[in-house]
Motif scaffolding. Structure first.
Motif, short mmCIF file in Angstrom:
data_model
loop_
_atom_site.label_atom_id
_atom_site.label_comp_id
_atom_site.label_asym_id
_atom_site.label_seq_id
_atom_site.Cartn_x
_atom_site.Cartn_y
_atom_site.Cartn_z
N GLY A 35 0.79 -1.23 0.00
CA GLY A 35 0.00 0.00 0.00
C GLY A 35 0.82 1.28 0.00
N LYS A 36 2.04 1.22 -0.54
CA LYS A 36 2.91 2.40 -0.56
C LYS A 36 2.31 3.54 -1.38
N SER A 38 -0.73 3.90 -2.48
CA SER A 38 -2.02 4.35 -1.94
C SER A 38 -1.84 5.29 -0.76
N GLY A 57 3.50 -5.52 -7.76
CA GLY A 57 4.55 -5.23 -8.73
C GLY A 57 4.23 -4.04 -9.61
N LYS A 58 3.25 -3.22 -9.20
CA LYS A 58 2.85 -2.07 -10.02
C LYS A 58 4.00 -1.06 -10.15
N THR A 59 4.58 -0.68 -9.02
CA THR A 59 5.64 0.33 -9.06
C THR A 59 6.98 -0.38 -9.30
N ASP A 145 -7.73 -0.42 8.30
CA ASP A 145 -9.20 -0.48 8.21
C ASP A 145 -9.71 -1.89 8.04
N ALA A 178 -4.99 3.97 4.10
CA ALA A 178 -5.17 4.86 2.94
C ALA A 178 -6.66 4.97 2.66
P1 GTP Z 1 3.55 -2.05 -5.56
O1 GTP Z 1 3.68 -0.76 -6.28
O2 GTP Z 1 3.04 -3.16 -6.45
O3 GTP Z 1 4.75 -2.44 -4.80
O4 GTP Z 1 2.33 -1.91 -4.48
P2 GTP Z 1 2.05 -0.74 -3.44
O5 GTP Z 1 2.73 -1.06 -2.17
O6 GTP Z 1 2.31 0.59 -4.03
O7 GTP Z 1 0.47 -0.94 -3.18
P3 GTP Z 1 -0.75 -0.09 -3.76
O8 GTP Z 1 -0.80 1.24 -3.13
O9 GTP Z 1 -0.74 -0.17 -5.25
O10 GTP Z 1 -1.98 -0.91 -3.15
C1 GTP Z 1 -2.15 -2.30 -3.37
C2 GTP Z 1 -3.61 -2.67 -3.14
O11 GTP Z 1 -3.95 -2.52 -1.76
C3 GTP Z 1 -4.62 -1.83 -3.91
O12 GTP Z 1 -5.66 -2.68 -4.36
C4 GTP Z 1 -5.13 -0.83 -2.88
O13 GTP Z 1 -6.43 -0.39 -3.14
C5 GTP Z 1 -5.08 -1.66 -1.60
N1 GTP Z 1 -4.86 -0.80 -0.42
C6 GTP Z 1 -3.80 0.02 -0.22
N2 GTP Z 1 -3.91 0.67 0.96
C7 GTP Z 1 -5.06 0.25 1.52
C8 GTP Z 1 -5.74 0.57 2.75
O14 GTP Z 1 -5.31 1.37 3.59
N3 GTP Z 1 -6.91 -0.09 3.00
C9 GTP Z 1 -7.44 -0.99 2.12
N4 GTP Z 1 -8.57 -1.59 2.46
N5 GTP Z 1 -6.83 -1.30 0.95
C10 GTP Z 1 -5.66 -0.69 0.65
#
Ligand code: GTP
Ligand code: MG
Length: 207
Positions: A35-36, A38, A57-59, A145, A178
């Motif tokens: 969730g980085k 987000s 693996g998005k970022t 949450d 987030a």
């Molecule tokens: P990479 O870029 O792949 O390393 O992932 P990331 O760490 O940036 O995660 P990203 O923010 O893309 O979120 C991954 C998933 O988790 C998404 O489907 C978001 O909607 C979900 N998500 C992120 N933060 C939260 C949160 O606080 N609560 C909930 N319920 N879902 C979350």
């Protein structure tokens, strides 16, 4: 802190290509999908500044954002993404560790941990690596949450207990969501206080 401006600057594949290290920088790191991106959006109150996805693996690059024209926020690729080849995973790890060890203006890392899980080896190893290399970091639990308050509390306490098995003291800990916009303000407060401290002590990163 009031966010007046937040602009995407660059995506870099190497630390050498990142923006000139002239401002204090803070980076978000953690497992893929933790969730980085987000949390960056929620904290800055921008919808799609950092790209998010349900697929891990998005970022895949080092993404720099400039905030209020006086500090950088960095969205890093996740570590430990299982669904890529071992050699590619190693390459990502190298990209991340080289960035952390060489980025002169990096003031603090926020290591994001999924609040739902018990302490994971990969996160503990990364935290240990930060310690061995003298990299300042804080922890931010994500997706709070998704848990009932008592379970959330239990998980955070369990994490602290595990850390105290190897650390003498605990880092700063933030509990975030987030989704519900929780915890971002506290992180911004820390950044604001740190930036002020750097300014008052004439610690600047001008070339
Ligand atoms: P990479 O870029 O792949 O390393 O992932 P990331 O760490 O940036 O995660 P990203 O923010 O893309 O979120 C991954 C998933 O988790 C998404 O489907 C978001 O909607 C979900 N998500 C992120 N933060 C939260 C949160 O606080 N609560 C909930 N319920 N879902 C979350
Ligand atoms: Mg991301």
């Amino acid at each position: 802190m009031i966010i007046k401006t937040a602009t995407f600057m660059t995506s870099s594949t190497r630390w050498q290509d990142c923006p000139e290290p002239t401002m204090p920088e803070y980076a978000f790191i953690g497992r893929s999908n933790v969730g980085k991106s987000s949390l960056i959006n929620a904290m800055l109150n921008f919808k799609d500044l950092a790209k998010t996805s349900q697929t891990p693996g998005k970022t895949q690059l080092i993404n720099h954002f400039m905030i209020n024209e006086n500090w950088y926020l960095t969205d890093l690729p996740g570590y430990g993404y299982a669904r890529v080849s071992k050699s590619l995973r190693k390459e990502f790890e190298k990209l991340i560790t080289n960035y952390i060890l060489n980025r002169k203006n990096l003031v603090n890392l926020f290591v994001l941990i999924d609040a739902r899980h018990s302490p994971q080896k990969i996160d503990l190893e990364f935290i240990g690596w930060c310690g061995e290399n003298g990299v300042p970091f804080s922890l931010a639990f994500t997706k709070s949450d998704k848990l009932k308050p008592n379970v959330l509390k239990e998980n955070v306490e369990k994490y602290k207990a595990v850390l105290l098995e190897t650390w003498e003291s605990l880092p700063e800990i933030y509990v975030t969501s987030a989704e519900k916009k929780v915890g971002g303000e506290e992180i911004l407060k820390f950044i604001s206080v740190t930036n002020q401290f750097l300014k008052e002590n004439h610690i600047n990163f001008e070339l």
